[in-house]
Design a protein around this motif. Structure first.
Motif, PDB file in Angstrom:
ATOM      1  N   ALA A 192     -19.541  20.143  18.899  1.00  5.53           N
ATOM      2  CA  ALA A 192     -20.288  18.948  18.511  1.00  5.53           C
ATOM      3  C   ALA A 192     -19.626  17.700  19.093  1.00  5.53           C
ATOM      4  N   ARG A 193     -18.302  17.697  19.123  1.00  2.78           N
ATOM      5  CA  ARG A 193     -17.558  16.567  19.693  1.00  2.78           C
ATOM      6  C   ARG A 193     -17.907  16.349  21.159  1.00  2.78           C
ATOM      7  N   ARG A 194     -18.050  17.419  21.920  1.00  2.00           N
ATOM      8  CA  ARG A 194     -18.448  17.307  23.328  1.00  2.00           C
ATOM      9  C   ARG A 194     -19.829  16.662  23.458  1.00  2.00           C
ATOM     10  N   VAL A 195     -20.722  17.031  22.566  1.00  2.00           N
ATOM     11  CA  VAL A 195     -22.072  16.485  22.610  1.00  2.00           C
ATOM     12  C   VAL A 195     -22.067  14.997  22.247  1.00  2.00           C
ATOM     13  N   ILE A 196     -21.259  14.625  21.266  1.00  2.00           N
ATOM     14  CA  ILE A 196     -21.159  13.208  20.888  1.00  2.00           C
ATOM     15  C   ILE A 196     -20.653  12.383  22.057  1.00  2.00           C
ATOM     16  N   TRP A 197     -19.657  12.882  22.765  1.00  2.00           N
ATOM     17  CA  TRP A 197     -19.152  12.169  23.939  1.00  2.00           C
ATOM     18  C   TRP A 197     -20.203  12.104  25.039  1.00  2.00           C
ATOM     19  N   ALA A 198     -20.987  13.172  25.197  1.00  2.00           N
ATOM     20  CA  ALA A 198     -22.074  13.143  26.179  1.00  2.00           C
ATOM     21  C   ALA A 198     -23.088  12.063  25.817  1.00  2.00           C
ATOM     22  N   GLY A 199     -23.427  11.974  24.533  1.00  2.00           N
ATOM     23  CA  GLY A 199     -24.347  10.938  24.084  1.00  2.00           C
ATOM     24  C   GLY A 199     -23.767   9.543  24.254  1.00  2.00           C
ATOM     25  N   PHE A 200     -22.475   9.408  23.990  1.00  2.00           N
ATOM     26  CA  PHE A 200     -21.796   8.116  24.154  1.00  2.00           C
ATOM     27  C   PHE A 200     -21.866   7.666  25.613  1.00  2.00           C
ATOM     28  N   GLY A 201     -21.570   8.591  26.532  1.00  2.00           N
ATOM     29  CA  GLY A 201     -21.648   8.259  27.949  1.00  2.00           C
ATOM     30  C   GLY A 201     -23.063   7.909  28.379  1.00  2.00           C
ATOM     31  N   ALA A 202     -24.049   8.629  27.841  1.00  2.00           N
ATOM     32  CA  ALA A 202     -25.440   8.347  28.174  1.00  2.00           C
ATOM     33  C   ALA A 202     -25.861   6.965  27.680  1.00  2.00           C
ATOM     34  N   LEU A 203     -25.401   6.584  26.488  1.00  2.00           N
ATOM     35  CA  LEU A 203     -25.703   5.252  25.969  1.00  2.00           C
ATOM     36  C   LEU A 203     -25.104   4.157  26.832  1.00  2.00           C
ATOM     37  N   LEU A 204     -23.856   4.363  27.269  1.00  2.00           N
ATOM     38  CA  LEU A 204     -23.213   3.378  28.139  1.00  2.00           C
ATOM     39  C   LEU A 204     -23.993   3.213  29.445  1.00  2.00           C
ATOM     40  N   PHE A 205     -24.388   4.340  30.031  1.00  2.00           N
ATOM     41  CA  PHE A 205     -25.134   4.265  31.286  1.00  2.00           C
ATOM     42  C   PHE A 205     -26.492   3.607  31.079  1.00  2.00           C
ATOM     43  N   MET A 206     -27.146   3.934  29.959  1.00  2.00           N
ATOM     44  CA  MET A 206     -28.440   3.319  29.666  1.00  2.00           C
ATOM     45  C   MET A 206     -28.312   1.802  29.554  1.00  2.00           C
ATOM     46  N   ALA A 207     -27.265   1.349  28.872  1.00  2.00           N
ATOM     47  CA  ALA A 207     -27.049  -0.089  28.717  1.00  2.00           C
ATOM     48  C   ALA A 207     -26.774  -0.738  30.069  1.00  2.00           C
ATOM     49  N   PHE A 208     -25.962  -0.080  30.904  1.00  2.00           N
ATOM     50  CA  PHE A 208     -25.653  -0.619  32.231  1.00  2.00           C
ATOM     51  C   PHE A 208     -26.895  -0.659  33.103  1.00  2.00           C
ATOM     52  N   MET A 209     -27.663   0.437  33.115  1.00  2.00           N
ATOM     53  CA  MET A 209     -28.867   0.492  33.943  1.00  2.00           C
ATOM     54  C   MET A 209     -29.890  -0.541  33.490  1.00  2.00           C
ATOM     55  N   SER A 210     -30.036  -0.722  32.177  1.00  2.00           N
ATOM     56  CA  SER A 210     -30.970  -1.726  31.662  1.00  2.00           C
ATOM     57  C   SER A 210     -30.576  -3.118  32.139  1.00  2.00           C
ATOM     58  N   TRP A 211     -29.276  -3.409  32.079  1.00  2.00           N
ATOM     59  CA  TRP A 211     -28.795  -4.727  32.520  1.00  2.00           C
ATOM     60  C   TRP A 211     -29.061  -4.945  34.004  1.00  2.00           C
ATOM     61  N   VAL A 212     -28.804  -3.925  34.829  1.00  2.00           N
ATOM     62  CA  VAL A 212     -29.009  -4.042  36.276  1.00  2.00           C
ATOM     63  C   VAL A 212     -30.486  -4.239  36.587  1.00  2.00           C
ATOM     64  N   VAL A 213     -31.343  -3.401  36.001  1.00  2.00           N
ATOM     65  CA  VAL A 213     -32.773  -3.456  36.306  1.00  2.00           C
ATOM     66  C   VAL A 213     -33.375  -4.791  35.870  1.00  2.00           C
ATOM     67  N   VAL A 214     -33.013  -5.273  34.694  1.00  2.00           N
ATOM     68  CA  VAL A 214     -33.540  -6.551  34.213  1.00  2.00           C
ATOM     69  C   VAL A 214     -33.028  -7.704  35.069  1.00  2.00           C
ATOM     70  N   SER A 215     -31.796  -7.604  35.554  1.00  2.00           N
ATOM     71  CA  SER A 215     -31.186  -8.695  36.327  1.00  2.00           C
ATOM     72  C   SER A 215     -31.725  -8.793  37.748  1.00  2.00           C
ATOM     73  N   LEU A 216     -32.241  -7.700  38.291  1.00  2.00           N
ATOM     74  CA  LEU A 216     -32.756  -7.733  39.666  1.00  2.00           C
ATOM     75  C   LEU A 216     -33.957  -8.667  39.761  1.00  2.00           C
ATOM     76  N   PRO A 217     -34.032  -9.472  40.830  1.00  2.00           N
ATOM     77  CA  PRO A 217     -35.166 -10.394  40.972  1.00  2.00           C
ATOM     78  C   PRO A 217     -36.470  -9.607  41.196  1.00  2.00           C
ATOM     79  N   PRO A 218     -37.532  -9.984  40.514  1.00  2.00           N
ATOM     80  CA  PRO A 218     -38.806  -9.276  40.691  1.00  2.00           C
ATOM     81  C   PRO A 218     -39.452  -9.598  42.032  1.00  2.00           C
ATOM     82  N   ALA A 219     -40.165  -8.629  42.568  1.00  2.00           N
ATOM     83  CA  ALA A 219     -40.884  -8.845  43.823  1.00  2.00           C
ATOM     84  C   ALA A 219     -42.009  -9.838  43.603  1.00  2.00           C
ATOM     85  N   GLU A 220     -42.344 -10.562  44.644  1.00  2.00           N
ATOM     86  CA  GLU A 220     -43.410 -11.557  44.560  1.00  2.00           C
ATOM     87  C   GLU A 220     -44.741 -10.881  44.210  1.00  2.00           C
TER      88      GLU A 220
END
Length: 252
Positions: free
Chosen positions: A91-119
């Protein structure tokens, strides 16, 4: 069933007489699927449900809550199943997998929102509304998840030993009461203290904790069915009698 004796790592008993079990080499049939379900529920409940407030009317009174609360507690149910079937270490391995997935989701959300939108593309405001989460709330959510899930799994594993593998409902509900309590005690003050009135923080914290625990109680028959099905197919009973309960490891 005999009481588990102290051995290195988790002690596991075969449910099939005459069949031995080595926790270090045994290959579980459904562990990967349960891990995938846990991470999926975790990410989707944070992405799809977290941003939308909704309400329920009880006795003429409207109660506002986040839509994600309908699905986020499923993560705790799956966490209970993981610990009950596969033991704390897995279960501990799965919790760490979820923790890593949350971190990546937060990072990806920040990158995608920050990118300038196409005209000519008009969806930027919608993206910012859904995915442009406040860093403070993201941080609170990740920390609360990490602490709450580990507490939930620890209590579940310990109670299984105390109850000799019986009275599953006491473990699933008891671990959720404590785990969700820790989650709520961390998340709401970290996310909203100073932004909301202190009384409002406390009210929302207690209300959401009660709703999550209530969901666990309602889903108890489902938990029993899933646990029973998996135990029959995995063919083992895991007791964490000598497990190292440190959260800072991914070793099985």
């Amino acid at each position: 069933m005999q009481s588990p004796s102290a051995e290195p790592a988790a002690v596991s008993h075969s449910l099939q007489p005459g069949i031995g079990f080595d926790p270090a080499t045994h290959r579980f049939r459904y562990y990967d699927f349960v891990m995938a379900a846990f991470v999926t529920v975790l990410l989707l409940s944070n992405v799809i449900g977290a941003a939308k407030p909704t309400f329920i009317t009880i006795a003429g009174q409207q109660w506002v809550y986040g839509a994600g609360i309908l699905f986020f507690p499923l993560g705790y149910v799956i966490g209970d199943v993981l610990t009950e079937i596969y033991g704390y270490a897995r279960a501990r391995r799965v919790i760490w997998a979820g923790f890593g997935a949350l971190l990546f989701m937060a990072f990806m959300s920040w990158v995608v929102v920050s990118l300038p939108p196409a005209e000519g593309w008009n969806g930027q405001a919608a993206y910012e509304s859904v995915f442009g989460q406040v860093p403070r709330i993201v941080f609170a959510s990740i920390v609360a998840f990490w602490a709450g899930e580990f507490v939930n799994s620890y209590v579940m594993a310990r109670m299984k030993i105390w109850t000799a593998g019986k009275l599953l409902w006491t473990r699933t509900i008891g671990s959720t009461v404590v785990g969700q309590g820790v989650d709520s005690l961390i998340f709401y003050p970290l996310a909203f203290y100073g932004e909301w009135e202190t009384s409002q923080v406390i009210t929302v914290m207690i209300t959401n904790w009660l709703l999550k625990v209530s969901w666990e109680v309602v889903l108890t028959p489902v938990t029993y069915a899933v646990v029973g099905w998996l135990k029959r197919r995995e063919g083992v009973e895991v007791f964490d009698t000598a497990t190292d309960f440190t959260p800072f490891s991914t070793k099985v």
